[in-house]
Design a protein around this motif. Structure first.
Motif, mmCIF file in Angstrom:
data_model
loop_
_atom_site.group_PDB
_atom_site.id
_atom_site.type_symbol
_atom_site.label_atom_id
_atom_site.label_comp_id
_atom_site.label_asym_id
_atom_site.label_seq_id
_atom_site.Cartn_x
_atom_site.Cartn_y
_atom_site.Cartn_z
ATOM 1 N N VAL A 164 -21.245 9.874 13.064
ATOM 2 C CA VAL A 164 -19.767 9.971 13.061
ATOM 3 C C VAL A 164 -19.174 8.641 12.624
ATOM 4 C CG1 VAL A 164 -17.751 10.690 14.387
ATOM 5 C CG2 VAL A 164 -20.016 11.444 15.111
ATOM 6 N N GLY A 165 -18.365 8.665 11.539
ATOM 7 C CA GLY A 165 -17.739 7.436 11.027
ATOM 8 C C GLY A 165 -18.475 6.978 9.781
ATOM 9 N N VAL A 166 -18.163 7.626 8.636
ATOM 10 C CA VAL A 166 -18.900 7.309 7.407
ATOM 11 C C VAL A 166 -18.182 6.185 6.658
ATOM 12 C CG1 VAL A 166 -19.908 8.298 5.316
ATOM 13 C CG2 VAL A 166 -19.597 9.736 7.339
ATOM 14 N N LYS B 225 -18.475 1.599 6.152
ATOM 15 C CA LYS B 225 -19.460 0.667 5.577
ATOM 16 C C LYS B 225 -20.779 0.745 6.318
ATOM 17 C CE LYS B 225 -16.678 -2.916 6.060
ATOM 18 N NZ LYS B 225 -15.379 -2.271 6.341
ATOM 19 N N LEU B 226 -20.725 0.640 7.655
ATOM 20 C CA LEU B 226 -21.961 0.640 8.434
ATOM 21 C C LEU B 226 -22.614 2.019 8.378
ATOM 22 C CD1 LEU B 226 -23.882 -0.884 10.245
ATOM 23 C CD2 LEU B 226 -22.473 -0.291 12.192
ATOM 24 N N GLY B 227 -21.808 3.085 8.563
ATOM 25 C CA GLY B 227 -22.337 4.445 8.529
ATOM 26 C C GLY B 227 -23.032 4.750 7.212
ATOM 27 N N GLY C 100 -22.749 14.039 8.246
ATOM 28 C CA GLY C 100 -21.802 12.984 8.591
ATOM 29 C C GLY C 100 -20.437 13.587 8.914
ATOM 30 N N PHE C 101 -19.650 12.879 9.745
ATOM 31 C CA PHE C 101 -18.289 13.321 10.072
ATOM 32 C C PHE C 101 -17.331 12.149 9.910
ATOM 33 C CE2 PHE C 101 -19.400 17.458 11.601
ATOM 34 C CZ PHE C 101 -20.700 17.323 12.093
ATOM 35 N N ASP C 102 -16.159 12.453 9.279
ATOM 36 C CA ASP C 102 -15.166 11.394 9.101
ATOM 37 C C ASP C 102 -13.784 12.031 8.999
ATOM 38 O OD1 ASP C 102 -13.600 9.118 7.858
ATOM 39 O OD2 ASP C 102 -15.583 8.221 7.927
ATOM 40 N N SER D 259 -10.509 11.660 1.781
ATOM 41 C CA SER D 259 -11.264 11.344 0.564
ATOM 42 C C SER D 259 -12.777 11.460 0.791
ATOM 43 C CB SER D 259 -10.939 9.916 0.118
ATOM 44 O OG SER D 259 -11.335 9.004 1.146
ATOM 45 N N LYS D 260 -13.204 11.523 2.053
ATOM 46 C CA LYS D 260 -14.667 11.602 2.300
ATOM 47 C C LYS D 260 -15.104 13.024 2.653
ATOM 48 C CE LYS D 260 -14.574 6.860 3.911
ATOM 49 N NZ LYS D 260 -15.538 5.766 3.847
ATOM 50 N N ILE D 261 -14.172 13.835 3.136
ATOM 51 C CA ILE D 261 -14.516 15.176 3.644
ATOM 52 C C ILE D 261 -14.833 16.115 2.483
ATOM 53 C CG2 ILE D 261 -13.559 17.179 4.893
ATOM 54 C CD1 ILE D 261 -11.882 15.069 6.494
ATOM 55 N N GLY E 290 -17.475 -8.116 9.120
ATOM 56 C CA GLY E 290 -16.203 -7.689 9.707
ATOM 57 C C GLY E 290 -16.299 -7.352 11.181
ATOM 58 N N TYR E 291 -17.450 -7.526 11.805
ATOM 59 C CA TYR E 291 -17.668 -7.095 13.189
ATOM 60 C C TYR E 291 -17.178 -8.167 14.171
ATOM 61 C CZ TYR E 291 -20.213 -5.672 17.370
ATOM 62 O OH TYR E 291 -20.563 -5.308 18.641
ATOM 63 N N PRO E 292 -16.172 -7.826 15.008
ATOM 64 C CA PRO E 292 -15.604 -8.847 15.906
ATOM 65 C C PRO E 292 -16.554 -9.263 17.036
ATOM 66 C CG PRO E 292 -14.644 -6.677 16.353
ATOM 67 C CD PRO E 292 -15.567 -6.511 15.183
HETATM 68 N N1 LIG Z 1 -23.199 -3.318 16.611
HETATM 69 C C1 LIG Z 1 -23.020 -4.116 15.556
HETATM 70 O O1 LIG Z 1 -23.665 -5.127 15.408
HETATM 71 C C2 LIG Z 1 -21.980 -3.758 14.504
HETATM 72 C C3 LIG Z 1 -22.005 -4.350 13.257
HETATM 73 C C4 LIG Z 1 -21.029 -3.970 12.336
HETATM 74 C C5 LIG Z 1 -20.033 -3.042 12.684
HETATM 75 N N2 LIG Z 1 -20.029 -2.503 13.938
HETATM 76 C C6 LIG Z 1 -19.041 -1.528 14.380
HETATM 77 O O2 LIG Z 1 -19.294 -0.295 13.686
HETATM 78 C C7 LIG Z 1 -18.058 0.390 13.482
HETATM 79 C C8 LIG Z 1 -17.901 0.686 12.000
HETATM 80 O O3 LIG Z 1 -17.758 -0.497 11.267
HETATM 81 P P1 LIG Z 1 -17.456 -0.456 9.680
HETATM 82 O O4 LIG Z 1 -17.464 -1.846 9.201
HETATM 83 O O5 LIG Z 1 -18.371 0.553 9.026
HETATM 84 O O6 LIG Z 1 -15.956 0.124 9.676
HETATM 85 P P2 LIG Z 1 -15.248 1.018 8.559
HETATM 86 O O7 LIG Z 1 -13.799 0.919 8.789
HETATM 87 O O8 LIG Z 1 -15.813 0.687 7.220
HETATM 88 O O9 LIG Z 1 -15.737 2.519 8.931
HETATM 89 C C9 LIG Z 1 -15.181 3.285 9.955
HETATM 90 C C10 LIG Z 1 -15.133 4.749 9.523
HETATM 91 O O10 LIG Z 1 -14.794 5.555 10.651
HETATM 92 C C11 LIG Z 1 -13.891 6.550 10.231
HETATM 93 N N3 LIG Z 1 -13.143 7.041 11.391
HETATM 94 C C12 LIG Z 1 -12.089 6.481 12.028
HETATM 95 N N4 LIG Z 1 -11.718 7.252 13.081
HETATM 96 C C13 LIG Z 1 -12.579 8.297 13.112
HETATM 97 C C14 LIG Z 1 -12.701 9.441 13.968
HETATM 98 N N5 LIG Z 1 -11.880 9.657 14.993
HETATM 99 N N6 LIG Z 1 -13.691 10.328 13.706
HETATM 100 C C15 LIG Z 1 -14.519 10.148 12.660
HETATM 101 N N7 LIG Z 1 -14.439 9.100 11.800
HETATM 102 C C16 LIG Z 1 -13.483 8.183 12.040
HETATM 103 C C17 LIG Z 1 -13.034 5.879 9.180
HETATM 104 O O11 LIG Z 1 -12.415 6.826 8.355
HETATM 105 C C18 LIG Z 1 -14.076 5.022 8.443
HETATM 106 O O12 LIG Z 1 -14.649 5.722 7.372
HETATM 107 C C19 LIG Z 1 -16.968 -0.501 14.064
HETATM 108 O O13 LIG Z 1 -16.711 -0.070 15.381
HETATM 109 C C20 LIG Z 1 -17.594 -1.876 14.087
HETATM 110 O O14 LIG Z 1 -17.046 -2.685 15.096
HETATM 111 C C21 LIG Z 1 -20.973 -2.842 14.825
#
Ligand SMILES: NC(=O)c1ccc[n+]([C@@H]2O[C@H](COP(=O)([O-])OP(=O)(O)OC[C@H]3O[C@@H](n4cnc5c(N)ncnc54)[C@H](O)[C@@H]3O)[C@@H](O)[C@H]2O)c1
Ligand SMILES: NC(=O)c1ccc[n+]([C@@H]2O[C@H](COP(=O)([O-])OP(=O)(O)OC[C@H]3O[C@@H](n4cnc5c(N)ncnc54)[C@H](O)[C@@H]3O)[C@@H](O)[C@H]2O)c1
Lengths: 205, 205
Positions: free
Chosen positions: A83-85, A87-89, A108-110, A114-116, B94-96
């Motif tokens: 869930v959350g496609v 950068k990391l996904g 995947g779910f988002d 533009s991703k669906i 970008g990870y806080p």
């Molecule tokens: N554990 C770690 O070391 C680590 C490292 C990097 C990022 N992260 C975390 O991973 C997460 C993703 O980071 P990212 O850089 O890929 O962010 P990102 O903004 O690139 O990706 C987030 C995705 O989630 C989607 N999204 C938002 N709300 C949603 C919902 N309710 N249901 C489904 N999809 C939803 C967005 O559309 C987006 O595509 C963040 O929470 C970030 O803090 C963790």
């Protein structure tokens, strides 16, 4: 129910055994050396799960690998819902290492329009409201959460009512789940702390 | 030199101590309960690093946190150089969570012309040939590798000649480094294997 710590050690024993290409058998002492633990600990861990090896002769490497894989459930392919496609996904979906170990991110779910309805890293992406139908139809049991912190709990709840029983949470949000769900928080801070410990102590040598 | 395993456990003790908001002091038995280990183990780990706590009274939580942070080197900010500013690299930048724990990704390196000379997730990105100059000037000691597998060893070599002494490798390639460098491979397979173990054993209940 055996302690989870023993399962974590089994996963490490398996990693060591996979690296041994030449030997046919191994003693518990030698396996313990790789892990920085003791032969007694190795024998105790393995005996918890069943009778392996012959006293005095050690364990047959091929056989032990198979038995540990069975105990950890690695003798089959496991599908995963992510869930959350973002950068990391997307990076996780495109990572070949999971498939090699029998883990396959299947869907995947988002929420972003533009991703669906597209395929990203050859994985189909749907809107989260379709989770119950799709996850149940494909009998998926494992989930990964890579949404922003504020969407993490809601994503976990949706995964759980869809039948997911183990979740890897990458978001920094603290997510709560019922006891019948295994929730693991991904946190690199421990690895980073070991690195700093090494750097400070290295300079003392 | 103390064993690395003790440092890993210290990192876990610290995580437990941070969660205790109300108590002022804690016994080694109670700290051990959180970790699934024994009071003896906790006392042995801590005594390796110095004299903490008073016999029979346990440890003062605030004081113990400070002492462990110092041993792990967390009483300062650590800067990190990241190589491979793609999907995973950008998500890490970008990870806080890293900054909160005192880890700050300060500079990125990538070969793609469209990324060089820009700021991504407010981090400046350079070409890898500038690593020695920039990493030495900023006295950075830690690195992260998020390049494709075929570029991983070369990236590690460049980081090491630039003065990096601890590297977190996210790429699936096996990278070799001299003994004075701490190289940690990121591999979620262990977490995934614990999840499958849980799912199989849960259904038996
Ligand atoms: N554990 C770690 O070391 C680590 C490292 C990097 C990022 N992260 C975390 O991973 C997460 C993703 O980071 P990212 O850089 O890929 O962010 P990102 O903004 O690139 O990706 C987030 C995705 O989630 C989607 N999204 C938002 N709300 C949603 C919902 N309710 N249901 C489904 N999809 C939803 C967005 O559309 C987006 O595509 C963040 O929470 C970030 O803090 C963790
Ligand atoms: N450990 C894990 O669980 C895990 C998960 C996801 C991805 N990965 C791995 O992380 C790496 C990055 O994955 P991604 O999805 O971000 O890939 P990506 O293609 O999006 O990013 C790779 C980046 O590296 C750059 N690059 C290539 N060669 C380089 C070089 N010699 N020096 C500097 N930069 C260089 C590219 O220009 C690109 O920006 C891959 O090796 C992937 O297998 C690991």
């Amino acid at each position: 129910k055996s302690p989870e710590n023993a399962a974590i050690r089994l996963s490490f024993y398996l990693r060591c055994l996979r690296k041994m290409k030449k030997e046919k058998s191994i003693s518990s002492e030698r396996l313990a050396q790789f892990m920085g633990t003791s032969g007694v600990r190795v024998r105790k861990d393995l005996s918890y799960f069943g009778q392996f090896g012959t006293r005095g002769k050690g364990y047959m490497i091929g056989e032990l690998q198979e038995q540990i894989s069975k105990i950890l459930g690695l003798d089959r392919v496991w599908t995963i819902a992510l869930v959350g496609v973002g950068k990391l996904g997307t990076a996780l979906m495109g990572y070949p290492g999971f498939r090699k170990s029998g883990f396959h991110i299947k869907v995947g779910f988002d929420v972003k329009p533009s991703k669906i309805g597209r395929k990203i890293a050859s994985v189909p992406v749907y809107h989260p409201y379709r989770m119950p139908t799709i996850i149940r139809a494909q009998k998926i049991r494992m989930g990964m959460i890579t949404v922003p912190a504020e969407a993490a709990q809601e994503s976990a709840d949706l995964l759980i009512i869809s039948g997911i029983r183990a979740i890897l949470n990458f978001s920094p949000a603290v997510v709560v789940a019922p006891s019948y769900v295994k929730l693991t928080q991904v946190d690199f801070t421990t690895q980073l702390e070991i690195m700093t410990y090494f750097i400070i102590n290295r300079t003392k040598e």
